[in-house]
Write a protein that holds these residues in place. Structure first.
Motif, short mmCIF file in Angstrom:
data_model
loop_
_atom_site.label_atom_id
_atom_site.label_comp_id
_atom_site.label_asym_id
_atom_site.label_seq_id
_atom_site.Cartn_x
_atom_site.Cartn_y
_atom_site.Cartn_z
N MET A 60 0.84 -1.17 0.00
CA MET A 60 0.00 0.00 0.00
C MET A 60 0.89 1.24 0.00
SD MET A 60 -2.87 1.13 2.78
CE MET A 60 -3.65 -0.45 2.52
N ARG A 61 0.50 2.22 -0.79
CA ARG A 61 1.24 3.48 -0.86
C ARG A 61 0.54 4.55 -0.04
NH1 ARG A 61 1.87 1.96 -6.40
NH2 ARG A 61 4.06 1.62 -6.89
N LYS A 62 1.31 5.27 0.73
CA LYS A 62 0.83 6.45 1.44
C LYS A 62 1.15 7.63 0.53
CE LYS A 62 0.59 3.92 5.27
NZ LYS A 62 -0.59 3.54 5.96
N LEU A 63 0.15 8.43 0.22
CA LEU A 63 0.32 9.61 -0.62
C LEU A 63 0.47 10.83 0.29
CD1 LEU A 63 0.28 11.12 -3.33
CD2 LEU A 63 -2.23 11.05 -3.22
N VAL A 64 1.58 11.56 0.12
CA VAL A 64 1.84 12.73 0.95
C VAL A 64 2.12 13.92 0.04
CG1 VAL A 64 3.20 13.68 2.85
CG2 VAL A 64 2.94 11.19 2.64
N LEU A 65 1.33 14.98 0.21
CA LEU A 65 1.50 16.21 -0.56
C LEU A 65 2.03 17.28 0.37
CD1 LEU A 65 -1.10 14.59 -1.66
CD2 LEU A 65 -1.45 16.63 -2.99
N PHE A 66 3.05 18.00 -0.08
CA PHE A 66 3.61 19.06 0.74
C PHE A 66 4.41 20.02 -0.11
CE2 PHE A 66 6.66 15.58 0.79
CZ PHE A 66 7.85 16.21 0.51
N GLY A 67 4.73 21.15 0.48
CA GLY A 67 5.54 22.17 -0.16
C GLY A 67 5.59 23.39 0.71
N GLU A 68 6.12 24.44 0.17
CA GLU A 68 6.20 25.69 0.92
C GLU A 68 4.79 26.22 1.19
OE1 GLU A 68 8.99 27.20 2.15
OE2 GLU A 68 10.08 25.46 1.41
N GLY A 69 4.61 26.79 2.36
CA GLY A 69 3.31 27.36 2.72
C GLY A 69 2.23 26.30 2.74
N ASN A 70 1.08 26.66 2.23
CA ASN A 70 -0.05 25.72 2.24
C ASN A 70 -0.20 24.97 0.91
OD1 ASN A 70 -1.10 27.76 0.63
ND2 ASN A 70 -3.12 27.67 1.53
N PHE A 71 0.91 24.80 0.20
CA PHE A 71 0.88 24.14 -1.11
C PHE A 71 0.22 22.77 -1.06
CE2 PHE A 71 2.81 21.35 -4.32
CZ PHE A 71 2.54 22.06 -5.47
N GLY A 72 0.61 21.92 -0.12
CA GLY A 72 0.08 20.56 -0.02
C GLY A 72 -1.43 20.52 0.17
N PRO A 73 -1.95 21.17 1.22
CA PRO A 73 -3.40 21.18 1.42
C PRO A 73 -4.17 21.83 0.27
CG PRO A 73 -2.29 21.77 3.45
CD PRO A 73 -1.24 21.73 2.38
N ALA A 74 -3.65 22.91 -0.28
CA ALA A 74 -4.33 23.58 -1.39
C ALA A 74 -4.35 22.71 -2.65
CB ALA A 74 -3.66 24.92 -1.68
N LEU A 75 -3.25 22.02 -2.90
CA LEU A 75 -3.17 21.15 -4.07
C LEU A 75 -4.17 19.99 -3.96
CD1 LEU A 75 -1.64 20.67 -6.73
CD2 LEU A 75 0.01 19.33 -5.43
N LEU A 76 -4.23 19.39 -2.78
CA LEU A 76 -5.19 18.29 -2.58
C LEU A 76 -6.62 18.79 -2.71
CD1 LEU A 76 -5.78 15.34 -1.94
CD2 LEU A 76 -5.68 15.94 0.50
N GLU A 77 -6.93 19.91 -2.09
CA GLU A 77 -8.29 20.46 -2.17
C GLU A 77 -8.68 20.75 -3.61
OE1 GLU A 77 -10.87 24.33 -0.69
OE2 GLU A 77 -9.03 23.82 0.39
N SER A 78 -7.77 21.32 -4.38
CA SER A 78 -8.04 21.61 -5.79
C SER A 78 -8.30 20.34 -6.58
CB SER A 78 -6.86 22.37 -6.42
OG SER A 78 -6.70 23.61 -5.81
N ALA A 79 -7.46 19.33 -6.38
CA ALA A 79 -7.62 18.07 -7.12
C ALA A 79 -8.95 17.40 -6.76
CB ALA A 79 -6.46 17.14 -6.82
N LEU A 80 -9.30 17.40 -5.49
CA LEU A 80 -10.55 16.76 -5.07
C LEU A 80 -11.77 17.54 -5.57
CD1 LEU A 80 -9.63 15.71 -1.43
CD2 LEU A 80 -9.72 14.26 -3.47
N THR A 81 -11.68 18.85 -5.61
CA THR A 81 -12.78 19.67 -6.12
C THR A 81 -13.01 19.41 -7.60
OG1 THR A 81 -12.37 21.39 -4.47
CG2 THR A 81 -13.61 22.03 -6.43
N ILE A 82 -11.93 19.39 -8.37
CA ILE A 82 -12.04 19.19 -9.81
C ILE A 82 -12.52 17.78 -10.14
CG2 ILE A 82 -10.68 18.98 -11.94
CD1 ILE A 82 -9.01 21.37 -10.84
N SER A 83 -12.01 16.79 -9.42
CA SER A 83 -12.36 15.40 -9.72
C SER A 83 -13.64 14.94 -9.01
CB SER A 83 -11.22 14.47 -9.32
OG SER A 83 -11.07 14.45 -7.90
N ASN A 84 -14.13 15.79 -8.13
CA ASN A 84 -15.31 15.44 -7.32
C ASN A 84 -15.06 14.14 -6.55
OD1 ASN A 84 -17.83 16.07 -6.30
ND2 ASN A 84 -18.90 14.85 -7.84
N GLY A 85 -13.81 13.98 -6.09
CA GLY A 85 -13.42 12.76 -5.39
C GLY A 85 -13.22 12.98 -3.92
N GLN A 86 -12.71 11.94 -3.28
CA GLN A 86 -12.40 12.00 -1.85
C GLN A 86 -11.04 11.35 -1.63
OE1 GLN A 86 -15.45 10.11 0.41
NE2 GLN A 86 -16.88 11.80 0.20
N ALA A 87 -10.33 11.88 -0.64
CA ALA A 87 -9.06 11.28 -0.27
C ALA A 87 -9.32 10.12 0.67
CB ALA A 87 -8.18 12.32 0.41
#
Length: 132
Positions: free
Chosen positions: A1-28
């Protein structure tokens, strides 16, 4: 099983995940983590907590903004300290299409080599150029 971890400077990780989930209408799922990089010490503690969930045959898929950022450097230090460098795939320059592909394929594709091809193809196919 892979653990997916998003991160970067500032709020890059949370913002990137939120954007992807909004566009794909998915859930993490429970194995997806978006870490804030505003405070490097807090990031390190949170990243260490994620690493504590890596067992037996688990691995990490890390999506970051820049491989040379301060939080990426902290991640490298934690991975080295915990002897997890051989159990991770680090992707620098992550984008929304990269995250969408990672969410869809992280547990479907068996090897890191295959996953790199899938992520690369999905990301490349999303590029659109305008102008001359």
């Amino acid at each position: 099983m892979r653990k997916l971890v998003l991160f970067g400077e500032g709020n890059f990780g949370p913002a990137l995940l939120e954007s992807a989930l909004t566009i794909s209408n998915g859930q993490a799922d429970a194995d997806t983590f978006a870490l804030d990089g505003t405070d490097v010490l807090k990031f390190r503690r949170n990243f260490e907590s994620v690493c504590n969930t890596v067992y037996n045959k688990d691995s990490l898929l890390l999506l970051s903004d820049l491989s040379t950022s301060s939080v990426s450097q902290e991640a490298w230090l934690v991975l080295e300290k915990r002897d997890l460098l051989n159990r991770m795939l680090f992707v620098s320059g992550a984008s929304v299409p990269t995250v969408m592909a990672a969410l869809a394929y992280k547990d479907e594709v068996e090897t890191d080599e295959e996953l790199m091809k899938v992520l690369g193809a999905q990301t490349k196919s999303s590029l659109i150029f305008f102008g001359s």
